[in-house]
Motif scaffolding. Structure first.
Motif, PDB file in Angstrom:
ATOM      1  N   SER A   2       0.482  -1.416  -0.137  1.00 55.72           N
ATOM      2  CA  SER A   2       0.492   0.038   0.418  1.00 55.72           C
ATOM      3  C   SER A   2       0.757   0.899   0.148  1.00 55.72           C
ATOM      4  O   SER A   2       1.426   1.153   0.785  1.00 55.72           O
ATOM      5  CB  SER A   2      -0.947   0.136   1.363  1.00 55.72           C
ATOM      6  OG  SER A   2      -0.247   0.075   2.791  1.00 55.72           O
ATOM      7  N   ASP A   3       0.265   2.506  -0.720  1.00 61.03           N
ATOM      8  CA  ASP A   3       0.949   3.718  -0.235  1.00 61.03           C
ATOM      9  C   ASP A   3       0.636   4.540   0.378  1.00 61.03           C
ATOM     10  O   ASP A   3      -0.505   5.567   0.177  1.00 61.03           O
ATOM     11  CB  ASP A   3       0.885   4.360  -1.852  1.00 61.03           C
ATOM     12  CG  ASP A   3       1.489   3.839  -2.705  1.00 61.03           C
ATOM     13  OD1 ASP A   3       2.604   2.961  -2.713  1.00 61.03           O
ATOM     14  OD2 ASP A   3       1.250   3.599  -3.999  1.00 61.03           O
ATOM     15  N   THR A   4       0.757   4.563   1.564  1.00 64.96           N
ATOM     16  CA  THR A   4       0.561   5.027   3.021  1.00 64.96           C
ATOM     17  C   THR A   4       1.727   6.563   3.208  1.00 64.96           C
ATOM     18  O   THR A   4       2.592   5.990   3.277  1.00 64.96           O
ATOM     19  CB  THR A   4       0.333   4.448   3.908  1.00 64.96           C
ATOM     20  OG1 THR A   4       0.094   2.770   4.137  1.00 64.96           O
ATOM     21  CG2 THR A   4       0.073   4.929   5.425  1.00 64.96           C
ATOM     22  N   THR A   5       0.972   7.557   3.145  1.00 67.89           N
ATOM     23  CA  THR A   5       1.558   8.697   4.076  1.00 67.89           C
ATOM     24  C   THR A   5       1.231   8.698   5.210  1.00 67.89           C
ATOM     25  O   THR A   5       0.344   8.753   5.930  1.00 67.89           O
ATOM     26  CB  THR A   5       1.281   9.841   3.150  1.00 67.89           C
ATOM     27  OG1 THR A   5      -0.048  10.406   3.115  1.00 67.89           O
ATOM     28  CG2 THR A   5       1.439   9.476   1.904  1.00 67.89           C
ATOM     29  N   TYR A   6       2.328   9.221   5.732  1.00 60.93           N
ATOM     30  CA  TYR A   6       2.218   9.898   7.533  1.00 60.93           C
ATOM     31  C   TYR A   6       2.742  11.455   7.432  1.00 60.93           C
ATOM     32  O   TYR A   6       3.266  11.814   6.562  1.00 60.93           O
ATOM     33  CB  TYR A   6       3.624   9.420   7.992  1.00 60.93           C
ATOM     34  CG  TYR A   6       3.125   7.802   8.588  1.00 60.93           C
ATOM     35  CD1 TYR A   6       2.519   7.128   9.123  1.00 60.93           C
ATOM     36  CD2 TYR A   6       3.611   6.402   7.451  1.00 60.93           C
ATOM     37  CE1 TYR A   6       2.285   5.951   9.115  1.00 60.93           C
ATOM     38  CE2 TYR A   6       3.047   5.526   7.536  1.00 60.93           C
ATOM     39  CZ  TYR A   6       2.857   5.081   8.394  1.00 60.93           C
ATOM     40  OH  TYR A   6       2.331   3.261   8.689  1.00 60.93           O
ATOM     41  N   THR A   7       2.066  11.604   8.915  1.00 56.94           N
ATOM     42  CA  THR A   7       1.824  13.083   8.804  1.00 56.94           C
ATOM     43  C   THR A   7       2.203  13.352  10.434  1.00 56.94           C
ATOM     44  O   THR A   7       1.808  12.658  11.024  1.00 56.94           O
ATOM     45  CB  THR A   7      -0.189  13.870   8.448  1.00 56.94           C
ATOM     46  OG1 THR A   7       0.091  13.605   7.373  1.00 56.94           O
ATOM     47  CG2 THR A   7       0.461  14.732   8.821  1.00 56.94           C
ATOM     48  N   LYS A   8       3.279  14.642  10.622  1.00 54.03           N
ATOM     49  CA  LYS A   8       3.656  14.976  12.040  1.00 54.03           C
ATOM     50  C   LYS A   8       2.233  15.550  12.196  1.00 54.03           C
ATOM     51  O   LYS A   8       1.886  16.335  11.707  1.00 54.03           O
ATOM     52  CB  LYS A   8       4.689  15.385  11.872  1.00 54.03           C
ATOM     53  CG  LYS A   8       5.198  15.754  13.397  1.00 54.03           C
ATOM     54  CD  LYS A   8       6.996  16.462  13.234  1.00 54.03           C
ATOM     55  CE  LYS A   8       6.383  17.894  12.475  1.00 54.03           C
ATOM     56  NZ  LYS A   8       7.396  18.895  13.310  1.00 54.03           N
ATOM     57  N   ILE A   9       2.096  15.138  14.193  1.00 52.09           N
ATOM     58  CA  ILE A   9       1.093  14.739  14.901  1.00 52.09           C
ATOM     59  C   ILE A   9       1.432  15.360  15.614  1.00 52.09           C
ATOM     60  O   ILE A   9       0.750  16.470  16.208  1.00 52.09           O
ATOM     61  CB  ILE A   9      -0.087  13.992  15.046  1.00 52.09           C
ATOM     62  CG1 ILE A   9       0.662  13.027  15.772  1.00 52.09           C
ATOM     63  CG2 ILE A   9      -0.786  13.545  13.352  1.00 52.09           C
ATOM     64  CD1 ILE A   9      -0.706  11.889  16.592  1.00 52.09           C
ATOM     65  N   PHE A  10       2.933  15.885  16.605  1.00 54.05           N
ATOM     66  CA  PHE A  10       3.281  15.770  17.189  1.00 54.05           C
ATOM     67  C   PHE A  10       4.200  15.861  17.375  1.00 54.05           C
ATOM     68  O   PHE A  10       5.747  15.086  16.745  1.00 54.05           O
ATOM     69  CB  PHE A  10       2.723  15.191  18.604  1.00 54.05           C
ATOM     70  CG  PHE A  10       3.060  15.730  20.448  1.00 54.05           C
ATOM     71  CD1 PHE A  10       2.111  16.304  20.629  1.00 54.05           C
ATOM     72  CD2 PHE A  10       3.212  15.744  20.377  1.00 54.05           C
ATOM     73  CE1 PHE A  10       2.044  16.955  22.171  1.00 54.05           C
ATOM     74  CE2 PHE A  10       4.021  15.425  21.769  1.00 54.05           C
ATOM     75  CZ  PHE A  10       3.489  16.278  22.424  1.00 54.05           C
ATOM     76  N   SER A  11       5.295  17.305  18.523  1.00 57.27           N
ATOM     77  CA  SER A  11       6.724  16.927  19.200  1.00 57.27           C
ATOM     78  C   SER A  11       6.604  17.894  20.305  1.00 57.27           C
ATOM     79  O   SER A  11       6.153  17.978  20.914  1.00 57.27           O
ATOM     80  CB  SER A  11       7.246  17.898  17.503  1.00 57.27           C
ATOM     81  OG  SER A  11       6.753  19.459  17.772  1.00 57.27           O
ATOM     82  N   GLY A  12       7.966  16.414  20.263  1.00 54.77           N
ATOM     83  CA  GLY A  12       8.119  17.046  22.195  1.00 54.77           C
ATOM     84  C   GLY A  12       9.348  16.249  22.618  1.00 54.77           C
ATOM     85  O   GLY A  12       9.543  15.680  21.979  1.00 54.77           O
ATOM     86  N   SER A  13       9.433  16.841  23.715  1.00 50.60           N
ATOM     87  CA  SER A  13      10.125  15.839  24.589  1.00 50.60           C
ATOM     88  C   SER A  13       9.357  14.138  24.860  1.00 50.60           C
ATOM     89  O   SER A  13       8.708  13.655  24.727  1.00 50.60           O
ATOM     90  CB  SER A  13      10.113  16.075  26.743  1.00 50.60           C
ATOM     91  OG  SER A  13       8.801  15.698  26.646  1.00 50.60           O
ATOM     92  N   PHE A  14      10.841  13.666  25.162  1.00 46.92           N
ATOM     93  CA  PHE A  14      10.878  12.297  24.758  1.00 46.92           C
ATOM     94  C   PHE A  14       9.244  11.885  25.875  1.00 46.92           C
ATOM     95  O   PHE A  14       8.609  10.870  26.124  1.00 46.92           O
ATOM     96  CB  PHE A  14      12.178  11.323  25.543  1.00 46.92           C
ATOM     97  CG  PHE A  14      11.882   9.668  25.983  1.00 46.92           C
ATOM     98  CD1 PHE A  14      12.052   9.026  25.150  1.00 46.92           C
ATOM     99  CD2 PHE A  14      11.494   9.305  27.477  1.00 46.92           C
ATOM    100  CE1 PHE A  14      11.359   7.572  25.646  1.00 46.92           C
ATOM    101  CE2 PHE A  14      11.641   8.702  27.564  1.00 46.92           C
ATOM    102  CZ  PHE A  14      11.273   7.350  26.836  1.00 46.92           C
TER     103      PHE A  14
END
Length: 78
Positions: A2-14
Motif C-alpha cells: 500500500s502507498d501509505t503516507t504519514y503526517t507529523k501530529i506532535f513533537s516534544g520531549s520524550f
C-alpha cells in the motif's frame, strides 16, 4: 504494497511523546516515533536537542489521532 503516507501530529520531549504514543496505541492507532538525536548518536554524530521526538501517524488515522493528541495537550495545560 500500500502507498501509505504519514503526517507529523506532535513533537516534544520524550516523556510527553511516550504519553501520547500510549494513548494512541490504546485506541488502536499505530504511530511512528522519529528521534533524530538517537539516529545521530547511533551514526556517531552529535545532536542539538536531546530527548526531542516527533510523532507520525498514517493519514488514514489522522483525524482520530489528532483528537487524541488534542486531549493530551489539554491535560498538560496548567
Amino acid at each position: 504494497m500500500s502507498d501509505t503516507t504519514y503526517t507529523k501530529i506532535f513533537s516534544g520531549s520524550f516523556i510527553i511523546v511516550q504519553l501520547a504514543m500510549d494513548r494512541l496505541k490504546s485506541a488502536g492507532i499505530n504511530a511512528i516515533i522519529k528521534d533524530e538525536s538517537e539516529s545521530g548518536r547511533l551514526a556517531g554524530f552529535g545532536a542539538s536537542i536531546q530527548g526531542y521526538q516527533e510523532l507520525y501517524v498514517s493519514d488514514d488515522e489522522l483525524e482520530h489521532a489528532q483528537a487524541i493528541i488534542d486531549s493530551v495537550n489539554e491535560e498538560l495545560q496548567p
